[in-house]
Write a protein that holds these residues in place. Sequence first.
Motif, PDB file in Angstrom:
ATOM      1  N   SER A   7       0.829  -1.209   0.000  1.00 42.19           N
ATOM      2  CA  SER A   7       0.000   0.000   0.000  1.00 42.19           C
ATOM      3  C   SER A   7       0.863   1.258   0.000  1.00 42.19           C
ATOM      4  O   SER A   7       0.496   2.267  -0.583  1.00 42.19           O
ATOM      5  CB  SER A   7      -0.962   0.002   1.180  1.00 42.19           C
ATOM      6  N   GLU A  10       2.060   1.658  -3.545  1.00 39.31           N
ATOM      7  CA  GLU A  10       0.929   2.096  -4.366  1.00 39.31           C
ATOM      8  C   GLU A  10       0.678   3.587  -4.166  1.00 39.31           C
ATOM      9  O   GLU A  10       0.456   4.324  -5.128  1.00 39.31           O
ATOM     10  CB  GLU A  10      -0.314   1.298  -3.987  1.00 39.31           C
ATOM     11  N   ASN A  13       3.504   5.589  -5.895  1.00 43.31           N
ATOM     12  CA  ASN A  13       3.312   5.634  -7.347  1.00 43.31           C
ATOM     13  C   ASN A  13       2.179   6.575  -7.727  1.00 43.31           C
ATOM     14  O   ASN A  13       2.268   7.310  -8.709  1.00 43.31           O
ATOM     15  CB  ASN A  13       3.036   4.236  -7.903  1.00 43.31           C
ATOM     16  N   LYS A  83      -8.201   7.104  -2.673  1.00 45.85           N
ATOM     17  CA  LYS A  83      -7.844   5.687  -2.591  1.00 45.85           C
ATOM     18  C   LYS A  83      -8.184   5.083  -1.232  1.00 45.85           C
ATOM     19  O   LYS A  83      -8.001   3.901  -1.020  1.00 45.85           O
ATOM     20  CB  LYS A  83      -6.347   5.498  -2.870  1.00 45.85           C
TER      21      LYS A  83
END
Length: 90
Positions: A7, A10, A13, A83
């Motif tokens: 996570s 992620e 990125n 997110k």
Amino acid sequence: MQPSTASFLELKNLLQRHFVRYWLPVYVWLAIMFSLSSYPRLPAPFPGIKIADEIAHFIEYAVLSILLSRAFKNSKKTILHEKKVKIIIP
């Protein structure tokens, strides 16, 4: 409880893509503006028009305002909320 490495990567990125897509064009345009303003004399952008310099500056700052408004508009929704990534603060 520690967030997982996946996570974290992620999120990293996602932040990088957000910067490249929305904020990098702003910084590139500012660099172009700065480099062009450092020349003492540039050829007239629109020869034959009396207010050519003012028109060029208007266009230059209009592009900057469009890029900035695009970047700020897309930064309103924080990536963390989009997110639903949980950050644990000790």
